[in-house]
Design a protein around this motif. Structure first.
Motif, mmCIF file in Angstrom:
data_model
loop_
_atom_site.group_PDB
_atom_site.id
_atom_site.type_symbol
_atom_site.label_atom_id
_atom_site.label_comp_id
_atom_site.label_asym_id
_atom_site.label_seq_id
_atom_site.Cartn_x
_atom_site.Cartn_y
_atom_site.Cartn_z
ATOM 1 N N GLU A 256 47.308 40.883 50.732
ATOM 2 C CA GLU A 256 47.879 41.874 49.736
ATOM 3 C C GLU A 256 49.232 41.380 49.331
ATOM 4 O O GLU A 256 49.775 41.510 48.192
ATOM 5 C CB GLU A 256 48.064 43.575 50.212
ATOM 6 N N GLU A 259 49.333 38.930 46.694
ATOM 7 C CA GLU A 259 49.088 39.343 45.461
ATOM 8 C C GLU A 259 50.516 39.844 44.846
ATOM 9 O O GLU A 259 50.719 39.807 43.816
ATOM 10 C CB GLU A 259 48.121 40.345 45.441
ATOM 11 N N GLU A 286 49.343 46.319 43.301
ATOM 12 C CA GLU A 286 49.253 45.717 44.519
ATOM 13 C C GLU A 286 50.194 46.232 45.520
ATOM 14 O O GLU A 286 50.129 46.150 46.843
ATOM 15 C CB GLU A 286 49.497 44.056 44.413
ATOM 16 N N GLN A 289 48.464 48.910 47.254
ATOM 17 C CA GLN A 289 47.363 48.126 48.063
ATOM 18 C C GLN A 289 48.101 47.856 49.435
ATOM 19 O O GLN A 289 47.487 48.195 50.493
ATOM 20 C CB GLN A 289 46.374 47.302 47.271
HETATM 21 FE FE LIG Z 1 45.275 43.596 46.550
#
Ligand SMILES: [Fe+2]
Ligand SMILES: [Fe+2]
Ligand SMILES: [Fe+2]
Ligand SMILES: [Fe+2]
Ligand SMILES: [Fe+2]
Ligand SMILES: [Fe+2]
Lengths: 401, 246
Positions: A256, A259, A286, A289
């Motif tokens: 993550e 990203e 992101e 996330q």
């Molecule tokens: Fe992600």
């Protein structure tokens, strides 16, 4: 815009929504957009593909994470769709291939220059010279089979000349394993670089395996087969530099963060305003996330996310031509090969690698066939010389210089 | 009414985009030379290797019924080349059927990006579409009459489909204009004209007199399509006034 990986909340998962219309956006222009827009789209498709790939592997090994992974992965899949569908329909698979190699050259060069660990910087330079050669071989294919100039895609940012010849890149599998960074000592930049390039290379491999058989010319089919094999070596190399003792959740957290880092780099450099809006939206997604996974990590592993990531992102990836750096690397390191974890002069290669290469090339080398004597010129080699039409007689094998 | 002229803008594909960067590109080719000698003939050699081992694209299916077999055999005088005739009928059938879809896409293009001064009326494009559809149905009947299977994809049909895949891709792309897409139609109609000429000769050779008559009607349609498309293109490109005829 300053990002705080530990504090920013981004867009909460429940608000990360799509429609089919939304997923399929107007594309960038193959003719008018900057080559680096295509480079970013191709890279980010690879980053999202890795988010999915990792999420599935993780789910298969962790029952208690499956629902969480499924939730996030559904969003990753839609993100990948929106990004990948930015590629225009008038861009052929071979043209997109040229874009993939430009990613592998320019993004790897950017990472090699910023990498704080000198051994890993060497790993990136080593891979870079191989992908650099792929660009040249595919450009020869495009010129000599289709009569088209690959520079309409790379837009003069990346030299189209030989690197470490593809025909000598084939090695024994054991010679593709490198030393890994140590998770407790490595800087965040080192981790994010490794995850980024691994993702890009994995997508490149999968792309060539998908489009290779759609190519009609036999040399083209062979060339995709040959270069896909090298990309498998590259995936092997780049996944081996990541510490295998990271826990599953730790790896998820790093995915993550990767990203976030990449969307942030895209936002910083994007010139196409419609595409930039997507990078901005997904940067916020992101961050949401990352927050979700960090909470999970802290709850399940009873550790602080700060043990894995820092507040501050490393400096963004530079989306610029790295021509001079690449040329210096060519001059200094072209003649290297890998032996186990080390890089050695080519004449010290392992017996197993030599045998592997001789076996694969024993019926001829596609990358040599396609580019025998090839010199790129603006507007294709037909602007330099008249075509050499086959006289219908037997072949002469091309000879290495 | 839409403009039929391309825009001038920031196309980045040529070396003129940046003389400095493109100068560097050329310099690189002087320092970093080819790793193997030779030329593009190496590609021809590999093509030869594969051509020697390659199978064909595929085959023409046998007639599905015994009755069909008898009929085909009846007409199958050696000089009539019945298998080739079925192959070429299948080719036209596939081409005309795709042609219908191409003209549908052209009409939606017309509706959304608009026609142009001196260009076609919507009805005129619709008429071409209808005629392509009639040609498709006529070929379906012709193949059945010979005892063939009109749903089979014959080798020549497949070959032509590969050739025309770019035509379909270019008319369904939302970024292309109606005037641009007339060029795609031109490519179709040029092929159509020649291929129907050939088909009439093949029908004649096979002794299929009814087909010869039907196919000659199709040729007249195709001549008309080609003339119209050429005229509209001339107007779109400013090569002719907004008058009809050619
Ligand atoms: Fe992600
Ligand atoms: Fe994602
Ligand atoms: Fe590559
Ligand atoms: Fe690679
Ligand atoms: Fe027709
Ligand atoms: Fe027609």
């Amino acid at each position: 815009m300053a990002i705080d990986l530990l504090k920013d909340r981004g867009t909460p998962l429940e608000q990360q929504k799509f429609t089919w219309k939304d997923l399929v956006q107007p594309t960038y222009s193959k003719l008018d957009d900057d080559a680096f827009t295509r480079v970013r789209v191709i890279l980010m498709n690879g980053i999202e593909a890795e988010a999915l790939r990792f999420g599935h592997s993780c789910a298969r090994m962790n029952r208690d994470l499956q629902v969480h992974l499924a939730k996030v992965r559904r969003i990753e899949q839609h993100q990948q769709t929106m990004v990948n569908w930015l590629n225009p329909p008038d861009q052929s698979p071979l043209e997109t291939t040229i874009g993939f190699e430009q990613v592998a050259i320019e993004v790897t060069a950017a990472v090699a220059l910023k990498e704080p660990d000198p051994y890993l910087a060497q790993v990136y330079r080593f891979g870079l010279l191989e992908d650099f050669d792929h660009l040249y071989r595919y450009s020869a294919l495009m010129d000599r089979v289709e009569g088209k100039d690959a520079n309409t895609l790379v837009q003069s940012y990346t030299d189209i000349v030989p690197g470490r010849p593809t025909s000598v890149e084939h090695r024994d599998a054991a010679d593709d394993i490198r030393r890994a960074y140590q998770k407790d000592r490595a800087e965040l930049a080192t981790k994010l670089h490794a995850f980024t390039i691994m993702s890009a290379e994995h997508m490149t491999h999968d792309y060539y395996m998908t489009v290779g058989p759609t190519y009609a010319d036999p040399v083209g089919r062979q060339l995709y087969a040959e270069i896909a094999s090298i990309e498998e070596q590259h995936v092997t190399q780049y996944e081996s530099i990541i510490d295998a003792s990271e826990t599953w959740l730790e790896k998820w957290l790093l995915h993550e963060a990767t990203e976030v880092y990449n969307y942030f780099s895209c936002v910083e450099s994007e010139g196409n305003s419609r595409v930039k809006a997507i990078w901005e939206r997904f940067l916020d997604y992101e961050l949401g996330q990352l927050r979700y996974v960090a909470d999970l990590f802290e709850k399940m592993e009873r550790r602080d996310a700060a043990e894995v990531i820092t507040s501050q992102l490393p400096s963004p990836i530079d989306y610029v031509s790295h021509r001079n750096f690449v040329r210096e690397t060519l001059r200094a390191e072209l003649n290297l090969t890998a032996k186990g974890e080390e890089f050695v002069p080519f004449d010290q290669e392992s017996d197993l690698s030599r045998r592997q290469r001789e076996q694969l090339n024993s019926e001829g080398s596609p990358s040599d066939f396609v580019s025998a004597g090839y010199i790129w010129a603006p507007g294709t080699e037909l602007t330099r010389q008249a075509p050499n039409v086959s006289d219908g007689r037997q072949r002469q094998q091309p000879t290495a210089h | 009414m839409a403009t039929t002229q391309p825009d001038m803008g920031i196309n980045r594909t040529g070396i003129g985009t940046s003389p400095r960067l493109s100068g560097d590109m050329i310099d690189a080719t002087k320092e970093f030379r080819p790793s193997v000698s030779g030329d593009e003939r190496q590609i021809a050699y590999v093509r030869g290797d594969y051509a020697r081992e390659a199978d064909k694209l595929g085959s023409v299916p046998p007639p599905p019924t015994a009755k069909g077999m008898a009929k085909t055999a009846l007409q199958g005088l050696k000089s009539a080349r019945p298998v080739q005739f079925i192959d070429k009928l299948g080719e036209r059938l596939g081409f005309e059927r795709s042609g219908v879809r191409v003209y549908e896409a052209l009409i939606s293009k017309f509706d959304h990006t608009g026609g142009f001064e001196g260009g076609p009326e919507r009805m005129e494009v619709e008429q071409i579409l209808r005629e392509e559809f009639e040609h498709f149905r006529m070929l379906e009947a012709a193949i059945k009459k010979l005892g063939g299977d009109p749903t089979a994809l014959t080798p020549s049909a497949n070959f032509h489909a590969t050739m025309t895949s770019g035509v379909i891709a270019s008319v369904v792309d939302p970024r292309t204009s109606f005037a641009q897409c007339l060029e795609a139609a031109l490519l179709l109609e040029l092929a159509d004209n020649d291929c129907w000429d050939a088909l009439v000769q093949l029908a004649d050779r096979a002794g299929q007199n009814d087909m010869v008559a039907d196919f000659e009607k199709a040729i007249r349609d195709e001549r008309d399509h080609l003339l119209k498309i050429r005229t509209w293109l001339a107007v779109a490109q400013g090569r002719a006034g907004a008058t009809n005829g050619g």
